[in-house]
Design a protein around this motif. Structure first.
Motif, PDB file in Angstrom:
ATOM      1  N   CYS A   1       0.811  -1.202  -0.128  1.00 31.31           N
ATOM      2  CA  CYS A   1      -0.053  -0.011  -0.230  1.00 31.31           C
ATOM      3  C   CYS A   1       1.018   1.372   0.063  1.00 31.31           C
ATOM      4  O   CYS A   1       1.726   1.222   0.716  1.00 31.31           O
ATOM      5  CB  CYS A   1      -0.793  -0.101   1.298  1.00 31.31           C
ATOM      6  SG  CYS A   1      -2.077   1.444   1.319  1.00 31.31           S
TER       7      CYS A   1
ATOM      8  N   HIS B   1       0.114   4.124   1.268  1.00 37.30           N
ATOM      9  CA  HIS B   1      -0.044   4.983   2.311  1.00 37.30           C
ATOM     10  C   HIS B   1       1.130   4.580   3.411  1.00 37.30           C
ATOM     11  O   HIS B   1       2.239   5.427   3.593  1.00 37.30           O
ATOM     12  CB  HIS B   1      -1.301   4.624   2.934  1.00 37.30           C
ATOM     13  CG  HIS B   1      -1.703   5.643   4.129  1.00 37.30           C
ATOM     14  ND1 HIS B   1      -2.287   5.024   5.509  1.00 37.30           N
ATOM     15  CD2 HIS B   1      -1.451   6.772   4.487  1.00 37.30           C
ATOM     16  CE1 HIS B   1      -2.498   6.097   6.360  1.00 37.30           C
ATOM     17  NE2 HIS B   1      -1.977   7.012   5.782  1.00 37.30           N
ATOM     18  N   LEU B   2       1.152   3.368   4.228  1.00 34.68           N
ATOM     19  CA  LEU B   2       2.024   3.092   5.054  1.00 34.68           C
ATOM     20  C   LEU B   2       2.629   1.979   4.976  1.00 34.68           C
ATOM     21  O   LEU B   2       3.240   1.285   5.843  1.00 34.68           O
ATOM     22  CB  LEU B   2       1.657   3.272   6.293  1.00 34.68           C
ATOM     23  CG  LEU B   2       1.171   4.834   6.888  1.00 34.68           C
ATOM     24  CD1 LEU B   2       0.615   4.726   8.175  1.00 34.68           C
ATOM     25  CD2 LEU B   2       2.195   5.660   6.771  1.00 34.68           C
ATOM     26  N   GLY B   3       2.338   1.152   3.821  1.00 37.68           N
ATOM     27  CA  GLY B   3       3.180  -0.165   3.495  1.00 37.68           C
ATOM     28  C   GLY B   3       2.599  -1.298   3.852  1.00 37.68           C
ATOM     29  O   GLY B   3       3.251  -2.317   3.784  1.00 37.68           O
ATOM     30  N   CYS B   4       1.163  -1.336   4.305  1.00 39.45           N
ATOM     31  CA  CYS B   4       0.579  -2.677   4.447  1.00 39.45           C
ATOM     32  C   CYS B   4       0.348  -3.373   3.138  1.00 39.45           C
ATOM     33  O   CYS B   4       0.493  -2.844   2.087  1.00 39.45           O
ATOM     34  CB  CYS B   4      -0.853  -2.437   5.040  1.00 39.45           C
ATOM     35  SG  CYS B   4      -0.617  -1.773   6.991  1.00 39.45           S
TER      36      CYS B   4
ATOM     37  N   PRO C   1      -6.971   6.847   2.583  1.00 38.96           N
ATOM     38  CA  PRO C   1      -5.654   7.721   2.522  1.00 38.96           C
ATOM     39  C   PRO C   1      -4.776   7.510   1.593  1.00 38.96           C
ATOM     40  O   PRO C   1      -3.717   8.234   1.464  1.00 38.96           O
ATOM     41  CB  PRO C   1      -5.165   7.114   4.162  1.00 38.96           C
ATOM     42  CG  PRO C   1      -5.760   5.994   4.432  1.00 38.96           C
ATOM     43  CD  PRO C   1      -7.046   5.751   3.688  1.00 38.96           C
ATOM     44  N   PRO C   2      -4.462   6.289   0.745  1.00 38.82           N
ATOM     45  CA  PRO C   2      -3.386   5.920   0.115  1.00 38.82           C
ATOM     46  C   PRO C   2      -3.203   7.332  -0.993  1.00 38.82           C
ATOM     47  O   PRO C   2      -3.872   7.733  -1.701  1.00 38.82           O
ATOM     48  CB  PRO C   2      -3.801   4.903  -1.007  1.00 38.82           C
ATOM     49  CG  PRO C   2      -4.636   4.177  -0.050  1.00 38.82           C
ATOM     50  CD  PRO C   2      -5.365   5.124   0.659  1.00 38.82           C
TER      51      PRO C   2
ATOM     52  N   CYS D   1      -5.235  -2.111   6.578  1.00 38.08           N
ATOM     53  CA  CYS D   1      -4.824  -1.173   7.779  1.00 38.08           C
ATOM     54  C   CYS D   1      -5.746   0.006   8.033  1.00 38.08           C
ATOM     55  O   CYS D   1      -6.090   0.163   9.061  1.00 38.08           O
ATOM     56  CB  CYS D   1      -3.408  -0.775   7.616  1.00 38.08           C
ATOM     57  SG  CYS D   1      -2.152  -2.308   7.886  1.00 38.08           S
ATOM     58  N   HIS D   2      -5.988   0.752   6.805  1.00 33.81           N
ATOM     59  CA  HIS D   2      -6.652   1.776   7.029  1.00 33.81           C
ATOM     60  C   HIS D   2      -7.841   2.071   6.093  1.00 33.81           C
ATOM     61  O   HIS D   2      -8.403   3.191   5.636  1.00 33.81           O
ATOM     62  CB  HIS D   2      -6.129   3.259   7.139  1.00 33.81           C
ATOM     63  CG  HIS D   2      -4.726   3.157   7.953  1.00 33.81           C
ATOM     64  ND1 HIS D   2      -3.728   2.789   7.242  1.00 33.81           N
ATOM     65  CD2 HIS D   2      -4.690   3.190   9.196  1.00 33.81           C
ATOM     66  CE1 HIS D   2      -2.785   2.817   8.478  1.00 33.81           C
ATOM     67  NE2 HIS D   2      -3.280   2.865   9.586  1.00 33.81           N
ATOM     68  N   GLY D   3      -8.341   0.864   5.312  1.00 36.66           N
ATOM     69  CA  GLY D   3      -9.289   0.671   4.336  1.00 36.66           C
ATOM     70  C   GLY D   3      -9.074   1.623   2.755  1.00 36.66           C
ATOM     71  O   GLY D   3     -10.019   1.643   2.161  1.00 36.66           O
ATOM     72  N   GLY D   4      -7.787   1.679   2.638  1.00 33.97           N
ATOM     73  CA  GLY D   4      -7.547   2.336   1.544  1.00 33.97           C
ATOM     74  C   GLY D   4      -7.959   1.386   0.152  1.00 33.97           C
ATOM     75  O   GLY D   4      -7.896   0.133   0.192  1.00 33.97           O
TER      76      GLY D   4
ATOM     77  N   CYS E   1      -6.859  -2.407   1.370  1.00 34.89           N
ATOM     78  CA  CYS E   1      -5.746  -2.379   2.290  1.00 34.89           C
ATOM     79  C   CYS E   1      -6.388  -2.464   3.815  1.00 34.89           C
ATOM     80  O   CYS E   1      -7.434  -2.049   4.031  1.00 34.89           O
ATOM     81  CB  CYS E   1      -4.949  -0.974   2.327  1.00 34.89           C
ATOM     82  SG  CYS E   1      -3.826  -1.185   3.609  1.00 34.89           S
TER      83      CYS E   1
HETATM   84  S1  FES Z   1      -1.545   1.579   5.051  1.00 30.59           S
HETATM   85 FE1  FES Z   1      -3.029   0.925   3.540  1.00 30.59          FE
HETATM   86  S2  FES Z   1      -4.582   2.529   3.817  1.00 30.59           S
HETATM   87 FE2  FES Z   1      -3.049   2.853   5.398  1.00 30.59          FE
END
Ligand code: FES
Length: 142
Positions: A84, A86-89, A119-120, A104-107, A102
């Motif tokens: 991802c 955003h933060l790499g999940c 958020p991505p 982690c945060h629903g991206g 994703c």
């Molecule tokens: S790490 Fe994927 S939406 Fe935050």
């Protein structure tokens, strides 16, 4: 008080120095050579749809692995990173909605890897792809 002021000025000066060095000598990442690594045989990929896979490659003799998705659509093959932006999940593919989601945060990303919700800040990274002798080859900058 004066020492603190000199300290702050020195830090600001160092900041400009490093910013200047970055402009003069940008990261060598763009200058890296593209190397090709086998992913899977072409016959293992469906004509249409998404297949999860793992790319094994080497940088400076050290083995690395990357989770990827092979996307076959309209006669075209794309290999997307599962990381991802955003933060790499690691994202998952949802077949019913044809989206990468994703955990982690629903991206969300569409099937082409474009970021479409959450958020991505950028699309999923894609790799250069070629097919040689029936093998899907992926280009990685090493
Ligand atoms: S790490 Fe994927 S939406 Fe935050």
């Amino acid at each position: 008080m004066i020492k603190a002021l000199y300290g702050m000025l020195a830090l600001i000066g160092l900041g400009f120095l490093f910013a200047g060095l970055k402009v003069i000598a940008p990261s060598g990442r763009q200058d890296r050579e593209l190397a090709w690594f086998p992913l899977v045989p072409e016959d293992d990929v469906p004509r249409s749809g998404v297949k999860k896979s793992e790319l094994v490659y080497a940088v400076s003799g050290r083995e690395r692995k990357a989770r990827v998705f092979i996307v076959a659509s309209s006669g075209k093959l794309t290999v997307l990173s599962a990381v991802c932006s955003h933060l790499g999940c690691l994202v998952n593919y949802r077949k019913e909605s044809k989206e990468f989601v994703c955990p982690c945060h629903g991206g969300k990303y569409d099937i082409a890897g474009r970021n479409i919700a959450g958020p991505p800040p950028a699309p999923l990274a894609s790799y250069p792809v070629d097919v040689k002798n029936g093998m899907i080859m992926v280009g990685v900058k090493v």
